[in-house]
Design a protein around this motif. Structure first.
Motif, PDB file in Angstrom:
ATOM      1  N   THR A 792      36.514  27.967  11.706  1.00 34.74           N
ATOM      2  CA  THR A 792      36.211  29.142  12.364  1.00 34.74           C
ATOM      3  C   THR A 792      36.017  28.849  13.996  1.00 34.74           C
ATOM      4  OG1 THR A 792      35.106  30.312  10.604  1.00 34.74           O
ATOM      5  CG2 THR A 792      35.031  31.339  12.806  1.00 34.74           C
ATOM      6  N   ARG A 793      37.004  29.666  14.508  1.00 30.82           N
ATOM      7  CA  ARG A 793      36.405  29.548  16.266  1.00 30.82           C
ATOM      8  C   ARG A 793      36.157  30.875  16.761  1.00 30.82           C
ATOM      9  NH1 ARG A 793      40.346  27.293  21.131  1.00 30.82           N
ATOM     10  NH2 ARG A 793      38.694  26.980  22.421  1.00 30.82           N
ATOM     11  N   ALA A 821      24.954  30.914  22.371  1.00 27.31           N
ATOM     12  CA  ALA A 821      25.046  29.834  21.942  1.00 27.31           C
ATOM     13  C   ALA A 821      24.374  29.446  20.534  1.00 27.31           C
ATOM     14  CB  ALA A 821      24.874  28.765  23.089  1.00 27.31           C
ATOM     15  N   MET A 829      27.288  26.714  12.135  1.00 27.00           N
ATOM     16  CA  MET A 829      26.780  25.388  11.771  1.00 27.00           C
ATOM     17  C   MET A 829      25.581  24.668  11.681  1.00 27.00           C
ATOM     18  SD  MET A 829      27.827  23.680  15.602  1.00 27.00           S
ATOM     19  CE  MET A 829      29.236  24.932  15.849  1.00 27.00           C
ATOM     20  N   LEU A 844      23.996  19.745  13.527  1.00 24.81           N
ATOM     21  CA  LEU A 844      25.057  20.244  14.605  1.00 24.81           C
ATOM     22  C   LEU A 844      24.540  21.278  15.472  1.00 24.81           C
ATOM     23  CD1 LEU A 844      28.263  19.680  12.538  1.00 24.81           C
ATOM     24  CD2 LEU A 844      27.139  17.933  14.212  1.00 24.81           C
ATOM     25  N   ILE A 845      24.599  21.434  16.701  1.00 27.14           N
ATOM     26  CA  ILE A 845      24.310  22.535  17.474  1.00 27.14           C
ATOM     27  C   ILE A 845      25.732  22.427  18.496  1.00 27.14           C
ATOM     28  CG2 ILE A 845      21.839  22.050  17.498  1.00 27.14           C
ATOM     29  CD1 ILE A 845      22.099  21.474  20.464  1.00 27.14           C
ATOM     30  N   PRO A 846      25.855  23.547  18.905  1.00 22.33           N
ATOM     31  CA  PRO A 846      27.156  24.067  19.636  1.00 22.33           C
ATOM     32  C   PRO A 846      27.294  23.153  21.148  1.00 22.33           C
ATOM     33  CG  PRO A 846      26.247  25.923  19.054  1.00 22.33           C
ATOM     34  CD  PRO A 846      25.330  24.985  18.940  1.00 22.33           C
ATOM     35  N   THR A 847      28.460  22.830  21.064  1.00 19.67           N
ATOM     36  CA  THR A 847      28.807  21.904  22.426  1.00 19.67           C
ATOM     37  C   THR A 847      29.571  22.803  23.214  1.00 19.67           C
ATOM     38  OG1 THR A 847      30.775  21.369  21.791  1.00 19.67           O
ATOM     39  CG2 THR A 847      29.003  19.996  21.077  1.00 19.67           C
ATOM     40  N   VAL A 848      29.756  22.347  24.445  1.00 22.78           N
ATOM     41  CA  VAL A 848      30.904  23.258  25.306  1.00 22.78           C
ATOM     42  C   VAL A 848      32.148  23.701  24.697  1.00 22.78           C
ATOM     43  CG1 VAL A 848      32.363  22.573  26.920  1.00 22.78           C
ATOM     44  CG2 VAL A 848      30.120  21.928  27.258  1.00 22.78           C
ATOM     45  N   GLY A 849      32.586  22.606  23.789  1.00 22.09           N
ATOM     46  CA  GLY A 849      33.882  23.191  23.081  1.00 22.09           C
ATOM     47  C   GLY A 849      33.732  24.354  22.042  1.00 22.09           C
ATOM     48  N   ASP A 850      32.540  24.668  21.897  1.00 20.12           N
ATOM     49  CA  ASP A 850      32.453  25.825  20.765  1.00 20.12           C
ATOM     50  C   ASP A 850      32.437  27.139  21.349  1.00 20.12           C
ATOM     51  OD1 ASP A 850      32.521  24.179  18.379  1.00 20.12           O
ATOM     52  OD2 ASP A 850      30.582  23.335  19.363  1.00 20.12           O
ATOM     53  N   MET A 851      32.148  27.018  22.751  1.00 19.71           N
ATOM     54  CA  MET A 851      31.456  28.286  23.216  1.00 19.71           C
ATOM     55  C   MET A 851      32.822  29.224  23.720  1.00 19.71           C
ATOM     56  SD  MET A 851      28.499  28.440  22.965  1.00 19.71           S
ATOM     57  CE  MET A 851      28.301  29.885  24.107  1.00 19.71           C
ATOM     58  N   ASP A 853      34.718  32.577  25.914  1.00 19.14           N
ATOM     59  CA  ASP A 853      34.340  33.313  26.830  1.00 19.14           C
ATOM     60  C   ASP A 853      33.368  34.367  26.882  1.00 19.14           C
ATOM     61  OD1 ASP A 853      36.071  31.823  28.535  1.00 19.14           O
ATOM     62  OD2 ASP A 853      37.892  33.106  27.639  1.00 19.14           O
ATOM     63  N   ILE A 854      32.415  34.560  27.533  1.00 13.69           N
ATOM     64  CA  ILE A 854      31.333  35.687  27.389  1.00 13.69           C
ATOM     65  C   ILE A 854      31.333  36.501  28.608  1.00 13.69           C
ATOM     66  CG2 ILE A 854      28.831  36.147  27.117  1.00 13.69           C
ATOM     67  CD1 ILE A 854      28.603  33.233  26.034  1.00 13.69           C
TER      68      ILE A 854
ATOM     69  N   LEU B 143      25.174  18.094  25.320  1.00 16.06           N
ATOM     70  CA  LEU B 143      24.506  19.255  24.654  1.00 16.06           C
ATOM     71  C   LEU B 143      23.511  19.853  25.638  1.00 16.06           C
ATOM     72  CD1 LEU B 143      23.744  17.873  21.015  1.00 16.06           C
ATOM     73  CD2 LEU B 143      25.700  19.099  21.756  1.00 16.06           C
ATOM     74  N   ARG B 145      20.734  23.334  25.180  1.00 17.50           N
ATOM     75  CA  ARG B 145      20.277  24.323  24.213  1.00 17.50           C
ATOM     76  C   ARG B 145      20.026  25.552  24.807  1.00 17.50           C
ATOM     77  NH1 ARG B 145      21.069  25.235  18.730  1.00 17.50           N
ATOM     78  NH2 ARG B 145      19.500  25.392  17.538  1.00 17.50           N
ATOM     79  N   TYR B 149      26.206  27.200  28.113  1.00 17.65           N
ATOM     80  CA  TYR B 149      27.356  26.424  29.114  1.00 17.65           C
ATOM     81  C   TYR B 149      27.926  26.938  29.850  1.00 17.65           C
ATOM     82  CZ  TYR B 149      26.594  22.988  25.051  1.00 17.65           C
ATOM     83  OH  TYR B 149      26.180  22.506  23.926  1.00 17.65           O
ATOM     84  N   ARG B 382      32.234  20.948  13.702  1.00 16.89           N
ATOM     85  CA  ARG B 382      32.009  21.277  15.150  1.00 16.89           C
ATOM     86  C   ARG B 382      33.349  20.719  15.749  1.00 16.89           C
ATOM     87  NH1 ARG B 382      26.776  19.435  18.060  1.00 16.89           N
ATOM     88  NH2 ARG B 382      27.829  17.551  18.088  1.00 16.89           N
ATOM     89  N   LYS B 383      33.939  21.454  16.652  1.00 16.58           N
ATOM     90  CA  LYS B 383      35.091  21.001  17.191  1.00 16.58           C
ATOM     91  C   LYS B 383      34.965  19.494  17.769  1.00 16.58           C
ATOM     92  CE  LYS B 383      38.134  22.136  21.013  1.00 16.58           C
ATOM     93  NZ  LYS B 383      37.892  22.700  22.186  1.00 16.58           N
ATOM     94  N   ASP B 384      33.945  19.377  18.835  1.00 11.27           N
ATOM     95  CA  ASP B 384      33.944  18.393  19.585  1.00 11.27           C
ATOM     96  C   ASP B 384      32.726  17.285  19.064  1.00 11.27           C
ATOM     97  OD1 ASP B 384      36.061  18.668  21.714  1.00 11.27           O
ATOM     98  OD2 ASP B 384      34.702  20.320  22.071  1.00 11.27           O
TER      99      ASP B 384
END
Lengths: 918, 485
Positions: A792-793, A821, A829, A844-851, A853-854, B143, B145, B149, B382-384
C-alpha cells in the motif's frame, strides 16, 4: 567524557604581539582568552555562538571565540577589543560609540565593536545595510541597535537612517522557533551531550526474559576483578521506595527488580564505573541465575487465569476499567434495521523518538540535581524524591533539550536509577540508553482488541454505538488507567449519538508497560468508529463524507458523556472544507481503476475529536514572566518544549497579552528551581492550558506597569533599554526599571498567571464534563494498493483541523504533518514485538519515501477559555490518519483490514481470501 | 609500512594508532573530539542521524559523499577527510542549508536535524538539484519522528544548488589533499597494542594492491575482509562479532572499475552502490529502480557490490539481477585466479564456493537485450531503507509471442538466492500468456522453501512467488503502472 586532554603548543599573533600558549587544542578560544590570558574584555554570553558577545577578529574576519577551538588559532592574526585603543586613547569607532551612547549596559559592546571593526577594515564607508549585516551576529538587549548602527555610520562618515521595524513576531504570525538556531548549529544540549567531567557511567542490566525469577550473586568478586567497576546497584540500594509509576497511588514498577521480572527489558541491576569497564563487563559475567516462567502474552491468557497473575495484587490481571452509558444502546441496536459491527486488533507501537533516554545526576549537599531529557520535570522531581526518600524540594530537575517525546518521556527511564546512583556514590553519574535498550524498556502505545457496533435510521442519523475494548497495558500500570478512562468518552467519534455503551479494560500482561503515546488509546478506537461510519454510509447510500457531516457534533449538542458543547466545535467546518477535494479525488481514483488491473486506488476518510487536558482532573499550569532592571523580559516557562514549539508560542502569547514584542523575550524552560509547575507536556494541553496561563501572566505584568505609570488601560508600551515607556491619550509616561527594587533573581516586576481548565468528575455512567474544550479534525487519504503484492502506498492526504485560533501557523502545520507521519506508520508498518523488533530496521517507522503530499486546512472556531481563542493540536493530528488510510484500502480493494498495521502480508491475505470466496 | 591511520576532520589532521583504530567514527567524533553535533541513534545505519560527509580521492578527484559514521570504523576512513555538522556554519552564521531548515521549520525536536542537514549538504556537494525527485531520494536514509518530513522538503526546495557554497571548498587545502593522496598509496598495519598476547594481537591491515592482499590472506586465512562494512559493522556494534584480524580493502584501486563492452558489463568488487547507481541510471533503468531503494544514500556510498555478494544473504538485493544476467565472479588468491558462475557460488545458507584465502575480485555479466522482458522486484514493508521480504528477477526473450530464453531468480524464499530452473525449463518454448504465467506461478512455488520470520510469513512469500508471474504479465502489457519495486 574521554576528551583528549593533551596540551599542544599553539602559536599566533594577538593584538599585534607574538603569542604562544600551551593548551588543549579543542579548548574554546573564549576560555583561553579569559582564563589563560586574562583578556576579559571578550565577553561570554552564551558559549553557543548565539549572542556574539565573544566576537573577535581572526585574520581580520569576525569570529566567535566561544566556537573557535584554540587549535584553529595556529598561525593566525587574532584581535580582541583590548587591541582597539592605542596608548589608552579610544579609537575613532570607540569614540563614536561613546558620543552616541551606543553602549548601555556594555556587555555586548566589545562584540559589537569587533563586528563593526571587521567591516570598517575592508569598507571604510559602508551602507546601513552593510553595517546591519556586519552586526548581524551580535546581540544587544539594551539599545535596540539604533544607536549602535548610528555610531558605526558616524565613525565611517556615512549618513544615518532609521532602523526598520522588527519583523512581526506576534500572536498568529509565523514567528521563528525561538530555540531553532542552536538546533541547527548542532550546539543544542540534549541529554547525552553534557555531564560533569568527573562523571561515572552507568549501564543497566536488564531481563532477557518476559517473565522469570532470578538470583543475583554477590558482586564482590566481579568488582574485585574489574578495578574500573565501582559498584553494582541492586534493589537493596534504593534508599526510599523501590517503585515508581505515573499515579500517586500506583508505584508498581520497581526501580530495580528484587527477585522476579515481569517483562523483557526490566531493570535488575546497574553497573557503575568508568565507561570502559562497565561496557566490558557483560551481563553474562554477572552470573545471574534466571528461572524463566510461563509468560502471559495474550489477552486470552491474561483472562483465563491458568498462569499466575502478572502482579499478585491484581488476581484477574485487571488493572482498570472504564465505562460510559448514555441512553440504551443495546435495545436501540437490536431494533434497528441499519447496523454495522466489527472487531479490530492493533499492535504495540513504539514512540521511536530519535534521541534516546539520557541524562546525568549529581548530589549537591543534601540536594539531588538531575539533568535529563523529559516531558515532565515536576513529576520527575516528585518521583525521584520518593525513590530517594527525601523531600521534593531536595530535588532539582534541569531538563535538557528534548529530542522528541510523543508521550514516551512522561514515564521515568534513567531518572530513578541515576538518582539512586548519584545519591549513594556521591559522584556525578551519567547514562545514555542504547537504542535496543530504549526499545525494550520504554513504554509503548497500548495494543487494543476492540469490538464495536453502531446503527442509524434510514435517513442516516446515528441512533446507537457500542464499544468494548481490551487494552494490553503490559507489566506495569504506567498510564493504563488513563487509557481506560479516556477511550469511552471518545469512542463514539466526533458525532452526535443518542445512545452509547462503552466498556474498556486495561489488562496486565508480561509485555513492556504501555503508557502515553499521542492520543491515549483514542487513535485505536477511532479505527473502529470510522470503519462503522463507512459501513453505515454504504448501507444508507449516503456518501461517506456527507454521512459524517450529517452526524457531526455541533454547538448546542451534548456529547456521549452528557457535556453540552457551547463553543468551538468546528467538526462540520472541517468536513465542509474537504468536500470539493473528496469528490475530485474519488473521481480521479475511479478513473484510474477503470484502466488498471492489478493496481487499485481508493480514497478514505477519518475524523477525530480529542479533549484537551487531563480527564476530569485538576491540571493547572502556572507561568511567570519577569522584567529586570536592564529591561530584559524572561518567560519562566515550565511547559516543556519537546520539539513542538512551546518555547515559541508561550512567548508569542505572553507578548500579545503584555503588549511588548515577542522578540524582546527570553525564556527559561522547565527548571524546577526557576520555573513554576506548568504540568506535563501531554494531552494536547500546553497551548490551551499553559498558553492561557501565559496570557494571564502577561496581562498581570501589564496591569502592574499600567498602575505604576498611572496610565490608561489601553496604553501602548515600549521598551527602550532600562526605560519602559507607557503612552496613553494623556501622553507618555516613563518607568526607569533600574529605580525599582529587584527580587533575588534580578526581576523588578513579575507577572504570574495560573489556569486550571474547568472540568467535572464523571459519575458511575461516565457522565460529566471531563474536558474544558475539544479539538476536531478530519483527514482524507488517497491510497494505491498492489493486488498481487499487497503493498500500500499513500499518494496524497488532506487534513482539516479546528484549532480554535492559530498561534503560529508554521508550528501548527508542523504538528499536523508530524502526526500524519506517525498515523501512517501505525496504519501500515509499526508493530513492536518484544525480543524481535528491538532496533530501527526491524521496527519500522516512516521515512521520507512513505510520505504523501499533505495539504492542510486550518479551521478557526475560537475557544473562549483558550489563549486568544487557541486550543491544542498535538494529538488530534495523528488520530484521523490511520482510519483514512484503512478506508482508502477498503475503497481500493473491497477488503477491510481488522489486524493493524495493514502490512503487505495481511492486505494480500485479505484480498486473496475474498477472491477465493467470490 | 605505516603503523598509524591518517585522516582529517573538518580540516584538522588526525593520526591514530593502537586500539582506537577499532572505534567507530561516530564514537571518535563525539568522545575524542567533542563534536557531539553528530548524533548516534541506532548504531546500525538505519536512521541517518550520524550522517557526515566523507571526502575520498577517487578516480583522480575528490568526492564528498554522505555516510552513516556509526558503522564506519576508523580503519575504514584512513586517507579520507570527514566533514561534520559543526563545520557548516561560518562565524556562527548558518550555512544556507541550515538557514533554510530554520526558516521552514524543518527542525522540531532537532535530534535528527544534523543528519538531515548533512544529507542535504551531500546533495550540494554532488551538485544535485534540490527538486522533489532528488531530495526524496537523498533523504531516504534519514528518519524523522516529528515533522512528517514536509517542512524539511520545503527547506530543501527553497535552495538552489548552483548558488550555494560547497562546504568542502571551504576546507580545500592543497597540503591536506596531497598528504591524503599519498596516504592511500601506502599500505599500513595498525596493531591494537594493549592486547599483547603473542599471535593473538588485534590488528588491521590496509593493502594497496590485490597481490598484497592475497599474500596477507594466505598468511592469515581467518582475517575478516571489510569492504564497505555496512553489515559487519552492525554485527560488531551489536556485540555479535569481534574480529582479531581485519583486512580493509578501501585502498585497492584495482577493485574500483566499471567497464561496458557491447553486451558485457564488468566491474570490480570494490565498486560502491552509488557508482553503480550512476551507471545504471541511463544504461540499466530496471536495476536502477532497485538501486534507488537499496539501503539509503549513506549506505550506498559505503557499501560495495563485492561486500553484498560475499555477505551471502539470501535476500541480498543485487542477487536476482546477477542471477538472471548469468553473472560470473572472478575469484583470486595468492595461487591464482578462477571463475565461478554466480548461480553455483552459493552452497547453502551463508556458505560460498570460496577456497582458502580467496576473495572476489570482479564480476561480469551479460546485459539484457533491448526487446527482452526484464523486470526486477523487491517487496518490503517500507519503500525505502528496508530489508526485503522477497525479491525476484525475471528475464524473458520472446520470438513472436514465444518464450525463447527464460531466466527466473528469487531471493528470500530459500537458504540462498536461487534460479528457478524447473520453471524456466517448463516455460521455455511456451507462449507468453496470462494463463501460462499463472501456471508458471504454481510451478514456481514447488521449487522454493521459504520460512516465516520478522519480515514476512512463509505463506505470504509463497503467495508472492506465485503472484509475481501474473504481475509480470500485466506489467508487460500496456497498463497504467504503479510505483514500482
Amino acid at each position: 567524557m574521554e576528551v583528549e586532554t593533551a596540551s599542544k603548543t599553539i602559536r599566533f599573533k594577538l593584538n599585534g604581539q607574538a603569542c604562544s600558549i600551551a593548551s588543549n587544542p579543542v579548548t574554546r578560544t573564549s576560555d583561553v582568552l579569559r582564563e589563560e590570558l586574562g583578556l576579559t574584555g571578550t565577553k561570554v554570553g552564551c558559549d553557543a555562538g548565539d549572542c556574539g558577545a565573544c566576537t573577535i577578529l581572526i585574520d581580520g574576519e569576525q569570529r566567535f571565540a566561544c566556537l573557535t577551538a584554540a587549535g584553529q588559532l595556529e598561525g593566525c592574526d587574532v584581535q580582541t577589543v583590548e587591541g582597539l585603543a592605542k596608548d589608552g586613547k579610544l579609537s575613532p569607532l570607540q569614540q563614536a560609540f561613546h558620543r552616541y551612547g551606543a553602549a548601555q549596559c556594555g556587555i555586548c559592546t566589545p562584540g559589537m565593536l569587533m563586528a563593526a571593526q571587521s567591516l570598517l577594515n575592508v569598507k571604510p564607508s559602508p551602507s546601513r545595510e552593510e553595517v546591519e549585516d556586519a552586526l548581524g551576529g551580535v546581540l544587544c538587549r539594551c539599545t535596540g541597535y539604533s544607536k549602535i548602527v548610528a555610531a558605526v555610520l558616524e565613525a565611517s562618515g556615512t549618513e544615518t537612517q532609521e532602523l526598520p521595524a522588527d519583523a512581526d513576531s506576534g500572536f498568529g504570525s509565523r514567528t521563528r522557533k525561538v530555540d531553532g538556531e542552536p538546533k541547527l548549529l548542532g550546539t543544542e544540549i540534549y541529554g547525552a551531550d553534557t555531564a560533569p567531567d568527573d562523571s561515572l557511567w552507568m549501564r543497566v542490566v536488564r531481563s532477557p526474559h518476559p517473565r522469570a525469577t532470578f538470583v543475583l550473586p554477590s558482586p564482590e568478586k566481579i568488582i574485585e576483578e574489574n578495578p574500573g567497576l565501582m559498584r553494582i546497584l541492586t534493589w537493596q540500594d534504593v534508599p526510599g521506595n523501590n517503585g515508581f509509576g505515573i499515579y500517586p497511588h500506583i508505584k508498581d514498577q520497581p526501580v530495580l527488580a528484587k527477585d522476579q521480572v515481569r517483562y523483557r527489558g526490566e531493570a535488575v541491576a546497574a553497573l557503575i564505573g568508568d565507561r570502559k569497564s562497565i561496557e566490558a563487563v557483560t551481563d553474562d559475567d554477572l552470573g545471574i541465575e534466571w528461572v524463566p516462567q510461563d509468560a502471559i502474552e495474550s489477552y486470552e491468557s491474561a483472562l483465563e487465569g491458568k498462569i499466575s497473575p502478572v502482579q499478585e495484587i491484581h488476581e484477574d490481571n485487571l488493572l482498570a476499567r472504564g465505562f460510559l452509558k448514555k441512553g440504551d444502546a443495546e435495545s436501540v441496536y437490536e431494533q434497528s434495521l441499519i447496523k454495522a459491527q466489527g472487531s479490530w486488533e492493533t499492535s504495540y507501537v513504539e514512540h521511536a523518538y530519535i534521541e534516546p533516554e539520557a541524562g546525568y545526576a549529581v548530589k549537591r549537599g543534601q540536594r539531588l540535581e538531575l539533568f535529563v531529557s523529559t516531558q515532565t520535570p515536576y513529576m520527575d522531581r516528585d518521583e525521584v524524591a520518593q525513590v530517594l526518600g527525601i523531600g521534593p524540594d531536595q530535588v532539582r530537575i534541569i531538563p535538557s533539550a528534548v529530542g522528541g517525546g510523543f508521550g514516551g518521556k512522561l514515564d521515568c527511564s534513567v531518572q530513578p536509577l541515576l538518582a539512586v546512583a548519584a545519591w549513594i556514590l556521591e559522584k556525578p553519574i551519567r547514562c545514555t540508553f542504547t537504542r535496543p535498550e530504549s526499545l525494550a524498556s520504554s513504554t509503548k502505545r497500548h495494543p487494543a482488541k476492540m469490538k464495536a457496533s453502531a446503527s442509524c435510521d434510514k435517513d442516516g442519523s446515528l441512533t446507537s454505538l457500542s464499544f468494548e475494548g481490551d487494552f494490553n497495558t503490559g507489566a506495569y500500570a504506567s498510564w493504563g488507567p488513563t487509557v481506560a478512562d479516556r477511550v469511552p468518552i471518545h469512542c463514539s467519534g466526533p458525532y452526535f449519538v443518542p445512545n452509547i455503551l462503552a466498556k474498556t479494560r486495561a489488562l496486565l500482561t508480561n509485555g513492556p508497560p504501555s503508557g502515553a503515546f499521542r492520543g491515549f488509546g483514542v487513535p485505536q478506537s477511532a479505527i473502529a468508529h470510522e470503519a462503522l461510519m463507512d459501513s453505515l454510509a454504504e448501507q444508507t447510500g449516503i456518501d461517506q463524507l456527507e454521512f459524517r457531516l450529517k452526524n457531526a457534533l455541533r454547538k448546542g449538542q451534548k456529547t456521549g458523556s452528557g457535556q453540552l458543547l457551547e463553543n468551538s466545535v468546528g467538526q462540520a467546518e472541517c468536513l465542509e472544507a474537504l468536500q470539493s477535494r473528496w469528490q475530485e479525488w474519488r473521481k480521479a481514483s475511479e478513473e484510474f481503476n477503470n484502466h488498471s488491473e492489478i493496481i487499485k486506488r481508493g480514497v478514505g476518510i477519518g475524523c477525530c475529536w480529542y479533549g484537551c487536558g487531563n480527564t476530569s482532573m485538576s491540571n493547572p499550569s502556572t507561568m511567570r514572566v519577569g522584567i529586570n532592571s536592564e529591561g530584559t523580559i524572561t518567560l519562566y516557562n515550565g511547559a516543556m518544549d519537546i520539539g513542538q514549539g512551546a518555547n515559541t508560542i508561550m512567548i508569542q502569547i505572553c507578548a500579545e497579552a503584555l503588549g511588548l514584542p515577542a522578540s524582546s523575550f527570553q525564556f527559561i524552560m522547565g527548571d524546577t528551581d526557576l520555573t513554576a509547575d506548568a504540568g506535563k507536556t501531554s494531552a494536547s494541553r500546553q497551548a490551551f492550558v499553559s498558553g492561557r496561563a501565559s496570557q494571564l501572566a502577561g496581562e498581570h505584568l501589564r496591569t502592574q506597569i499600567i498602575h505604576l505609570a498611572e496610565a490608561e488601560e489601553d496604553a501602548n508600551l515600549r521598551l527602550d533599554g532600562r526605560t519602559l515607556w507607557v503612552q496613553d491619550k494623556n501622553g507618555e509616561h516613563s518607568i526607569l526599571l533600574s529605580d525599582l527594587l529587584p527580587r533575588t533573581n534580578g526581576d523588578v516586576l513579575v507577572g504570574e498567571g495560573t489556569f486550571d481548565p474547568p472540568t467535572t468528575k464523571l459519575d458511575e455512567n461516565g457522565q460529566g464534563s471531563p474536558y474544558a474544550t475539544y479539538g476536531f479534525g478530519a483527514h482524507i487519504a488517497e491510497v494505491e494498493v498492489d493486488l498481487k503484492l499487497g503493498t500500500t502506498r499513500v499518494l496524497r492526504l488532506a487534513a482539516a483541523h479546528d484549532v480554535g485560533k492559530t498561534v503560529n501557523p508554521t508550528q501548527v502545520e508542523g504538528q499536523i504533518q508530524g502526526g500524519v507521519a506517525q498515523g501512517l506508520g501505525m496504519a501500515l508498518m509499526e508493530e513492536y514485538v518484544q525480543g524481535v523488533t528491538e532496533n530501527l530496521h526491524d521496527y519500522l517507522i516512516p521515512t521520507v519515501g512513505d510520505m504523501p503530499d499533505i495539504e492542510i486546512l486550518l479551521i478557526e472556531d475560537p475557544e473562549p477559555l483558550g489563549p486568544f481563542g487557541a486550543k491544542g493540536i498535538g494529538e488530534h493530528a495523528l488520530i484521523p490518519t490511520a482510519p483514512a488510510i484503512l478506508g482508502g484500502i477498503r475503497q481500493a480493494t473491497g477488503v477491510s483490514i481488522h489486524r493493524i498495521p495493514a502490512t503487505p502480508d495481511r492486505v494480500l491475505q485479505a484480498i486473496q481470501q475474498k477472491g477465493m470466496q467470490a | 609500512m605505516r603503523d598509524s591511520l591518517i585522516f582529517y576532520v573538518n580540516g584538522m589532521r588526525q593520526e591514530v594508532r593502537g586500539e582506537s583504530v577499532f572505534r567507530t567514527l561516530s564514537d571518535f567524533l563525539r568522545k575524542e573530539l567533542g563534536l557531539t553535533g553528530t548524533k548516534v541513534v541506532c548504531a546500525e545505519g538505519d536512521c541517518g542521524s550520524c550522517t557526515v560527509l566523507l571526502g575520498r580521492f577517487q578516480q583522480g578527484r575528490w568526492n564528498y559523499d554522505g555516510v552513516d559514521c556509526c558503522i564506519q570504523y576508523l580503519f575504514q576512513i584512513d586517507g579520507m577527510h570527514v566533514i561534520t555538522v559543526e563545520a557548516l556554519s561560518e562565524d556562527g552564521v548558518l550555512h544556507p542549508i541550515q538557514q533554510a531548515m530554520v526558516e521552514h521549520f524543518g527542525s522540531q525536536c532537532g535530534y535528527c536535524t544534523p543528519g538531515f542537514v548533512m544529507a542535504l549538504t551531500a546533495l550540494l556537494e554532488q551538485q544535485i538539484p534540490f527538486n522533489r525527485e532528488h531530495v526524496e531520494l537523498g533523504l531516504t536514509g534519514n528518519l524523522c519522528r516529528c515533522t512528517g518530513y514536509q517542512q524539511i522538503f520545503e527547506a530543501a526546495f527553497s535552495l538552489d544548488q548552483k548558488s550555494l557554497p560547497k562546504v568542502s571548498e571551504r576546507y580545500r587545502n592543497k597540503e591536506m589533499e596531497k598528504e591524503l593522496e599519498e596516504v592511500i598509496l601506502s599500505p599500513a598495519v595498525v596493531q591494537a597494542s594493549s592486547f599483547s598476547q603473542p599471535g593473538d594481537e588485534k590488528s588491521v591491515y590496509l593493502p594497496t594492491t590485490v597481490s598484497e592482499a592475497a599474500l596477507y590472506r594466505a598468511e592469515h586465512p581467518q582475517a575478516r575482509i571489510v569492504s564497505g562494512g555496512t553489515d559487519v559493522s552492525v554485527q560488531v556494534n551489536k556485540g555479535k562479532s569481534d574480529f582479531k584480524k581485519i583486512i580493509s580493502l578501501s585502498h585497492l584501486k584495482e577493485l574500483d572499475f566499471l567497464e561496458n563492452n557491447d553486451a558485457t558489463l564488468s566491474f570490480g568488487a570494490g565498486v560502491n552502490w552509488t557508482e553503480l547507481e550512476r551507471y545504471c541510471k541511463s544504461n540499466l533503468p530496471e536495476f536502477h529502480k532497485i538501486l534507488k531503494v537499496f539501503g539509503s544514500p549513506q549506505i550506498r556510498n559505503a557499501g560495495t557490490i563485492g561486500g553484498n555478494i560475499a555477505n551471502a544473504s539470501p535476500i541480498a538485493d543485487s542477487l536476482p539481477f546477477l542471477l538472471v544476467t548469468d553473472a560470473v565472479l572472478e575469484l583470486t588468491n595468492s595461487t591464482g585466479t578462477r571463475h565461478v558462475e554466480i548461480k553455483d557460488f552459493f552452497k547453502g545458507y551463508k556458505k560460498m564456493d570460496l577456497m582458502p584465502g580467496e576473495m572476489i575480485r570482479s564480476i561480469s555479466l551479460k546485459l539484457p537485450e533491448k526487446n527482452d522482458i526484464f523486470r526486477l522486484y523487491k517487496v518490503s514493508k517500507r519503500k525505502d531503507l528496508d530489508i526485503s521480504s522477497f525479491t525476484a528477477g525475471m528475464l524473458l526473450s520472446l520470438n513472436q509471442n514465444r518464450m525463447t530464453k527464460v531466466r527466473l531468480a528469487m531471493g528470500g524464499v530459500a537458504p540462498v538466492a536461487l534460479r528457478l530452473k524447473k520453471t524456466e525449463d517448463w516455460l521455455n518454448g511456451k507462449d507468453f500468456s496470462l494463463d501460462i504465467m499463472k501456471q508458471a506461478g504454481r510451478k514456481a512455488v514447488q521449487e522454493i522453501s521459504p520460512i516465516s520470520d520478522v519480515r514476512a510469513s512463509k505463506d505470504y512469500r509463497l503467495r508472492l512467488a506465485e503472484n509475481i508471474f501474473e504481475k509480470l504479465y500485466y506489467e508487460s502489457n500496456p497498463q497504467p503502472t504503479a510505483y514500482s519495486a
